[in-house]
Design an enzyme around this catalytic site. Structure first.
Site, PDB file in Angstrom:
ATOM      1  CG  ASN A  97      -0.260  -0.046   2.531  1.00  0.00           C
ATOM      2  OD1 ASN A  97       0.822  -0.608   2.652  1.00  0.00           O
ATOM      3  ND2 ASN A  97      -0.860   0.536   3.556  1.00  0.00           N
ATOM      4  CG  ASP A 307      -4.507  -4.478   9.911  1.00  0.00           C
ATOM      5  OD1 ASP A 307      -3.855  -4.475   8.843  1.00  0.00           O
ATOM      6  OD2 ASP A 307      -5.686  -4.094   9.976  1.00  0.00           O
TER       7      ASP A 307
END
Length: 417
Positions: A97, A307
């Site tokens: 990302n 995460d």
């Protein structure tokens, strides 16, 4: 490197000779030379003798985001790797990302080279589709050949079911791991929190459970048709646990993970409108958190992830509706899990998951490479901003009570301590 870990309690349930025993570990040139109750060494050996020193094989995280390239203000690779090391992680799977999105072999090579001389190993994911736009498959085979351990459009569901079918069929030819974020965008709409009583109280648009579950059921149905390997990151509902369990009973090659924050926080945490808790998937109900925890203990959920997603302050300290999703989690992972699950279960989870990504497991044995995490499991403290090493400070765990702290790692013939 010439190091002696003095009187270290080894936590390694796979090795009954060492498990929970206090032993000396001599490491030279990155190799474990000896493990014994009392090792005599020469003067040129660095002795590590921290209070209540414990050691395990190096910890692994399957879902870490940095920022570089493109978002260096959030996190650089160098500081991200240092944060991972000080948090006890020797291996991380890096989410795709960044800007540009890594969708070619040269992008994967960039990340591999960025960590080449580091104590922490980066295992990059490549984008599943070009620019993660969900239109056409990226260069999956070339990226796999360059070192990508899987393919994922980070937090972006694949809306086209035929594209998911083709991805699984194509990746199956070279044992590639397809990763699919379970979220139906049409059902999600403009939702930002879990749909339910809390969202109604807050006047915020909700994301129903079925937005995750319908997409997951679709992907599992496609997987049953195509074969191949599917990983489902960060499930968040009780029904999702049930769907994964049913798929595994059928013999499907599927795995899943859960984010640590979805285990210990619920949507009721949002009653203060604190944007640190704006996450994706959203925090769900107490019933869901209990089901996730049970699924983890039962082995339906394969592993946990931090995460870890740094976000700079300008994206978090705004109105809740406009705030970015995400929390950092590397620094707080051990303290939270150890408080929640106990020492042996925590270490088992933190050292689990490499095989799913085609990586070999390190071994705490004489003659093997030293890939180790050093930690103190008993120290109790409150997690504050001073404990954050990340460039971004968007931690959902601030002010949480912790038990246990990572001391450092040994990896690639280096000590970070």
């Amino acid at each position: 490197m010439n190091i002696l870990l003095k009187s270290a309690t080894i936590v390694d349930s796979s090795n009954s000779d060492y498990h929970l025993k206090k032993l000396d570990i001599h490491i030279q040139d990155g190799i474990i030379k000896d493990i014994a109750p009392n090792i005599d060494v020469s003067d040129n050996v660095q002795v590590i003798e921290d209070h209540n020193l414990h050691v395990s094989i190096g910890w692994f995280d399957s879902g870490v985001s940095f920022g570089e390239p493109g978002y260096e203000e959030r996190e650089t690779i160098a500081n991200g790797l240092y944060t991972a090391a000080r948090s006890g992680f020797t291996d991380i799977v890096l989410n795709p990302n960044t800007n540009p999105v890594p969708d070619s072999s040269s992008d994967i090579i960039f990340f591999k080279n960025a960590a080449r001389s580091n104590a922490v190993n980066i295992h990059p994911l490549g984008a599943l589709t070009i620019k993660s736009e969900g239109e056409s498959l990226a260069e999956l085979y070339d990226m796999k050949s360059a070192g990508a351990v899987g393919f994922y459009d980070y937090k972006r569901p694949i809306s086209n079911p035929n594209l998911m079918k083709v991805a699984l069929q194509y990746a199956h030819n070279f044992n590639g791991l397809v990763i699919s974020f379970p979220m139906d965008k049409q059902i999600t709409g403009k939702g930002i929190v879990n749909e339910g009583e809390v969202s109604t109280k807050l006047g915020l648009k909700g994301i129903p459970h079925m937005a995750e579950e319908l997409n997951l059921a679709r992907d599992l149905f496609i997987l049953e048709y195509t074969g191949g390997k599917l990983h489902v990151p960060t499930i968040s509902t009780a029904k999702s646990v049930k769907l994964i369990a049913e798929a595994k009973k059928k013999g499907l090659d599927v795995s899943c993970s859960v984010a640590i924050h979805n285990l210990c926080f619920t949507d009721e945490t949002l009653l203060g409108f604190d944007s640190r808790f704006k996450l994706m998937p959203p925090l769900r109900t107490n019933k869901d958190s209990k089901a996730l925890l049970k699924g983890l203990k039962d082995g339906v959920i394969d592993f946990v992830t931090t995460d870890h997603r740094p976000m700079d302050i300008e994206l978090k300290r705004v109105e809740f509706d406009n705030a970015a999703n995400g929390t950092i989690g590397l620094e707080s992972a051990f303290g939270i899990l150890n408080s929640l699950l106990g020492l042996e279960n925590t270490i088992a989870l933190l050292t689990k998951g490499r095989e799913r990504y085609g990586l070999s497991n390190p071994s705490l044995k004489i003659g093997e490479k030293a890939v180790l995490t050093l930690f103190n499991p008993d120290i109790k403290y409150t997690f504050t901003e001073e404990d954050i090493l990340s460039s971004s400070k968007n931690s959902a765990f601030l002010d949480s009570k912790m038990k246990g702290r990572a001391i450092g790692i040994i990896g690639n013939n280096q000590l970070i301590h």
